[in-house]
Design a protein around this motif. Structure first.
Motif, PDB file in Angstrom:
ATOM      1  N   SER A  10      30.008  28.085 -17.771  1.00  9.55           N
ATOM      2  CA  SER A  10      29.374  27.873 -16.765  1.00  9.55           C
ATOM      3  C   SER A  10      28.594  29.147 -16.109  1.00  9.55           C
ATOM      4  N   ARG A  11      28.942  30.149 -16.488  1.00 12.23           N
ATOM      5  CA  ARG A  11      28.197  31.343 -16.235  1.00 12.23           C
ATOM      6  C   ARG A  11      26.761  31.483 -16.959  1.00 12.23           C
ATOM      7  N   LEU A  12      26.867  31.053 -18.141  1.00 17.41           N
ATOM      8  CA  LEU A  12      25.571  30.950 -18.955  1.00 17.41           C
ATOM      9  C   LEU A  12      24.545  29.705 -18.180  1.00 17.41           C
ATOM     10  N   GLY A  13      25.124  28.629 -17.998  1.00 22.79           N
ATOM     11  CA  GLY A  13      24.369  27.620 -17.416  1.00 22.79           C
ATOM     12  C   GLY A  13      23.647  28.265 -15.824  1.00 22.79           C
ATOM     13  N   GLY A  52      30.551  36.309  -7.195  1.00 25.48           N
ATOM     14  CA  GLY A  52      31.980  35.373  -7.391  1.00 25.48           C
ATOM     15  C   GLY A  52      31.781  34.888  -9.132  1.00 25.48           C
ATOM     16  N   ILE A  53      30.490  34.259  -9.337  1.00 26.65           N
ATOM     17  CA  ILE A  53      30.541  33.491 -10.575  1.00 26.65           C
ATOM     18  C   ILE A  53      30.366  34.499 -11.761  1.00 26.65           C
ATOM     19  N   ILE A  54      29.847  35.666 -11.601  1.00 27.04           N
ATOM     20  CA  ILE A  54      29.767  36.500 -12.649  1.00 27.04           C
ATOM     21  C   ILE A  54      31.234  37.002 -12.908  1.00 27.04           C
ATOM     22  N   LYS A  55      32.128  37.336 -11.881  1.00 28.02           N
ATOM     23  CA  LYS A  55      33.325  37.865 -12.149  1.00 28.02           C
ATOM     24  C   LYS A  55      34.390  36.647 -12.382  1.00 28.02           C
ATOM     25  N   GLY A  56      34.008  35.517 -12.041  1.00 25.74           N
ATOM     26  CA  GLY A  56      35.010  34.455 -12.430  1.00 25.74           C
ATOM     27  C   GLY A  56      35.990  33.920 -11.372  1.00 25.74           C
ATOM     28  N   VAL A  93      17.808  18.699 -13.547  1.00 22.96           N
ATOM     29  CA  VAL A  93      19.006  17.694 -13.038  1.00 22.96           C
ATOM     30  C   VAL A  93      19.880  17.839 -14.151  1.00 22.96           C
ATOM     31  N   VAL A  94      19.422  17.927 -15.227  1.00 20.76           N
ATOM     32  CA  VAL A  94      20.496  17.915 -16.596  1.00 20.76           C
ATOM     33  C   VAL A  94      21.547  19.090 -16.290  1.00 20.76           C
ATOM     34  N   LEU A  95      20.664  20.158 -16.258  1.00 24.47           N
ATOM     35  CA  LEU A  95      21.570  21.612 -16.046  1.00 24.47           C
ATOM     36  C   LEU A  95      22.347  21.332 -14.828  1.00 24.47           C
ATOM     37  N   ILE A  96      21.988  21.003 -13.565  1.00 20.00           N
ATOM     38  CA  ILE A  96      22.887  21.121 -12.380  1.00 20.00           C
ATOM     39  C   ILE A  96      23.826  20.022 -12.779  1.00 20.00           C
ATOM     40  N   GLY A  97      23.665  18.859 -13.308  1.00 22.91           N
ATOM     41  CA  GLY A  97      24.877  18.059 -13.542  1.00 22.91           C
ATOM     42  C   GLY A  97      25.830  18.558 -14.389  1.00 22.91           C
ATOM     43  N   LEU A  98      25.661  19.168 -15.438  1.00 19.44           N
ATOM     44  CA  LEU A  98      26.480  20.042 -16.106  1.00 19.44           C
ATOM     45  C   LEU A  98      27.218  20.952 -15.560  1.00 19.44           C
ATOM     46  N   LEU A  99      26.614  21.745 -14.741  1.00 17.47           N
ATOM     47  CA  LEU A  99      27.302  22.833 -13.874  1.00 17.47           C
ATOM     48  C   LEU A  99      28.069  21.897 -12.748  1.00 17.47           C
ATOM     49  N   LEU A 100      27.783  20.882 -12.211  1.00 14.49           N
ATOM     50  CA  LEU A 100      28.645  20.241 -11.342  1.00 14.49           C
ATOM     51  C   LEU A 100      29.897  19.345 -11.991  1.00 14.49           C
ATOM     52  N   LEU A 101      29.864  19.583 -13.246  1.00 13.83           N
ATOM     53  CA  LEU A 101      30.963  19.177 -13.947  1.00 13.83           C
ATOM     54  C   LEU A 101      31.908  20.246 -14.359  1.00 13.83           C
ATOM     55  N   SER A 102      31.187  21.315 -14.742  1.00 13.82           N
ATOM     56  CA  SER A 102      31.816  22.586 -15.260  1.00 13.82           C
ATOM     57  C   SER A 102      32.666  23.233 -14.188  1.00 13.82           C
ATOM     58  N   PHE A 103      31.752  23.397 -12.891  1.00 13.70           N
ATOM     59  CA  PHE A 103      32.388  24.375 -12.084  1.00 13.70           C
ATOM     60  C   PHE A 103      33.706  23.973 -11.617  1.00 13.70           C
ATOM     61  N   PRO A 104      33.899  22.658 -11.219  1.00 14.35           N
ATOM     62  CA  PRO A 104      35.055  22.343 -10.663  1.00 14.35           C
ATOM     63  C   PRO A 104      36.322  22.154 -11.665  1.00 14.35           C
ATOM     64  N   PHE A 105      35.806  22.151 -12.900  1.00 11.77           N
ATOM     65  CA  PHE A 105      37.128  21.889 -14.012  1.00 11.77           C
ATOM     66  C   PHE A 105      37.693  23.507 -14.246  1.00 11.77           C
TER      67      PHE A 105
END
Length: 141
Positions: A10-13, A52-56, A93-105
């Motif tokens: 998530s952080r790299l994306g 907050g994203i960098i710190k997790g 779109v692909v990158l944000i789609g992956l982030l929209l899946l990985s962030f909540p998980f």
């Protein structure tokens, strides 16, 4: 997949998305398609959760998904409307789609690890009943 793997992914994306958007909008600003001020203003919302994203922090990952929705709309609109920036729009779109899946998980897994999850209603009710019973017993003695 562990929360540490999701955190790294998530952080790299997210950092990749910032670089992609900043590069695209600043380039457009320098070419004269947009003003440089507009381009910088378009980047500000995506920078709000960066600390907050960098710190997790799981809570940051949860609310940052709402900001990503704005950029998803931009990417989908650009994908539909333009012919010159379709590669950029598709990557966005692909990158944000992956982030929209990985962030909540990630937020869910990490929140559970930290014990930040919400209790079930039945557990809360049982605790409340036990507290009321304990209060009644202490009042009657």
């Amino acid at each position: 997949m562990t929360s540490q793997h999701l955190f790294q992914l998530s952080r790299l994306g997210y950092l990749g998305l910032i670089c992609l958007l900043a590069g695209r909008f600043i380039t457009q600003g320098l070419e004269g398609q947009y003003s440089l001020l507009f381009s910088l203003l378009w980047i500000i919302p995506i920078l709000l959760p960066v600390r907050g994203i960098i710190k997790g922090h799981p809570y940051t990952y949860a609310w940052a998904s709402f900001i990503l929705c704005l950029y998803m709309l931009h990417g989908l609109t650009l994908l539909y409307v333009t012919e010159t920036a379709q590669i950029f729009a598709l990557i966005e779109v692909v990158l944000i789609g992956l982030l929209l899946l990985s962030f909540p998980f990630y937020a869910r897994l990490r929140g559970r690890e930290l014990g930040l999850g919400l209790k079930k209603k039945s557990v809360v009710e049982a605790e409340e009943r036990a507290a009321v019973e304990a209060a009644k017993l202490s009042n009657t003695k």
